[in-house]
Design a protein around this motif. Structure first.
Motif, PDB file in Angstrom:
ATOM      1  N   UNK A 102      55.025 -18.020  60.285  1.00 51.73           N
ATOM      2  CA  UNK A 102      53.427 -17.828  59.769  1.00 51.73           C
ATOM      3  C   UNK A 102      53.407 -16.549  58.928  1.00 51.73           C
ATOM      4  N   UNK A 103      52.418 -17.001  57.774  1.00 56.45           N
ATOM      5  CA  UNK A 103      52.038 -16.015  56.832  1.00 56.45           C
ATOM      6  C   UNK A 103      51.459 -15.057  57.618  1.00 56.45           C
ATOM      7  N   UNK A 104      51.006 -13.931  57.475  1.00 55.42           N
ATOM      8  CA  UNK A 104      50.324 -13.105  58.508  1.00 55.42           C
ATOM      9  C   UNK A 104      50.107 -11.958  57.425  1.00 55.42           C
ATOM     10  N   UNK A 105      49.085 -11.343  58.143  1.00 61.62           N
ATOM     11  CA  UNK A 105      47.662 -10.316  56.289  1.00 61.62           C
ATOM     12  C   UNK A 105      48.977  -9.048  56.758  1.00 61.62           C
ATOM     13  N   UNK A 152      50.856 -15.682  67.927  1.00 61.08           N
ATOM     14  CA  UNK A 152      50.320 -14.406  66.381  1.00 61.08           C
ATOM     15  C   UNK A 152      49.162 -14.502  66.129  1.00 61.08           C
ATOM     16  N   UNK A 153      48.392 -13.855  67.039  1.00 58.29           N
ATOM     17  CA  UNK A 153      46.928 -13.688  66.556  1.00 58.29           C
ATOM     18  C   UNK A 153      46.200 -12.623  65.667  1.00 58.29           C
ATOM     19  N   UNK A 154      45.624 -12.528  64.319  1.00 60.78           N
ATOM     20  CA  UNK A 154      44.675 -12.142  63.212  1.00 60.78           C
ATOM     21  C   UNK A 154      43.485 -12.475  63.350  1.00 60.78           C
ATOM     22  N   UNK A 155      42.188 -11.625  64.542  1.00 60.52           N
ATOM     23  CA  UNK A 155      40.995 -12.294  63.752  1.00 60.52           C
ATOM     24  C   UNK A 155      40.363 -12.275  62.765  1.00 60.52           C
TER      25      UNK A 155
END
Length: 281
Positions: A137-140, A113-116
């Motif tokens: 995971x909370x993600x944008x 999971x990758x959100x820079x």
């Protein structure tokens, strides 16, 4: 199963890092091994968690969470990482690749999971009967967050958005989610969030607890609110009883137990870090 203790913890410093400790039966704690190191100075957290699989493999999940300055409120989770060791902590693998050069960095880690830009928050993992890790995971830009399962060749996204309806898990709610397993093989997820679709902070007084149950093939069997709606009192920070593959006869005999906190955060992140502990458990 042989009585060895395994521990991961963060250590502060110029660059905060995540360390692995091991204590074999009758032996002192071994020197720590640095698993990951943050790219920026200042306050950092890893949301690290260890759990054991049915065949004895040890799974470690953590996130890289950092920011450009030292203020804790400005730090953000950017990446979720999963490591596995099949030999009790001697050799670690990240997405099937041997970790020959530890510590891992934001550049060398292989994320699931990758959100820079930030916005990642991980729950604890749970391991199913086929030795597959599950983690939320909370993600944008995804209101329902994302439930991940590590299948044998890659990560699978378990669809839960339709089941959760209007519930909103943005704003870092991964730390408000707890995962576990029951004897019948079902995966249990308990989450804290408001009953409406509005975003919220993790100490919002509108938070209630919701319980989602899934089969190991990812099908939802039930979802329901388990606390009574009270917009003046937060029900939050759920902690499900951990499933333990070394104690299957003692775990979750009628399903997992749950603990949570009630009433309000009186300081904490974004406040003065002062809390008079007027909170029930």
């Amino acid at each position: 199963a042989h009585g060895t203790l395994h521990l991961v913890s963060r250590t502060s410093g110029d660059l905060w890092h995540l360390s692995y400790f091991r204590k074999r039966p009758g032996q002192p704690w071994e020197d720590p091994r640095v698993i990951a190191i943050s790219p920026e100075p200042g306050y950092n957290l890893f949301m690290q968690s260890l759990c054991l699989g049915p065949g004895g493999a040890l799974h470690l999940t953590f996130q890289f969470h950092y920011g450009p300055d030292t203020l804790s409120v400005d730090q953000k989770g950017r990446m979720g990482v999963h490591l596995r060791t099949n030999d009790g902590g001697d050799n670690w693998f990240n997405e099937g690749t041997a970790c020959d050069h530890l510590p891992l960095t934001i550049e060398t880690a292989r994320p699931f999971c990758h959100h820079p830009e930030g916005g990642v928050r991980l729950s604890n993992p749970v391991i199913d009967s086929m030795d597959r890790p599950w983690i939320f995971a909370s993600i944008p830009d995804q209101k329902s967050g994302r439930l991940f399962r590590r299948d044998f060749d890659d990560w699978t996204h378990i669809p839960i958005q339709e089941t959760l309806g209007t519930l909103n898990f943005t704003e870092g709610h991964g730390r408000e989610v707890s995962l576990s397993r029951s004897r019948d093989g079902h995966i249990h997820l308990v989450a804290a969030t408001p009953p409406d679709d509005a975003p919220s902070k993790w100490f919002d007084p509108r938070h209630e607890l919701f319980h989602l149950v899934l089969t190991e093939d990812g099908k939802t069997t039930s979802v329901r609110q388990i606390t009574n709606t009270d917009p003046t009192t937060a029900h939050w920070l759920p902690a499900l009883e951990n499933w333990d593959w070394t104690r299957c006869d003692a775990c979750g005999t009628v399903g997992p137990w749950l603990m949570f906190t009630k009433v309000l955060n009186l300081g904490g992140i974004g406040g003065e870090n002062i809390n008079t502990l007027k909170t029930e458990v």
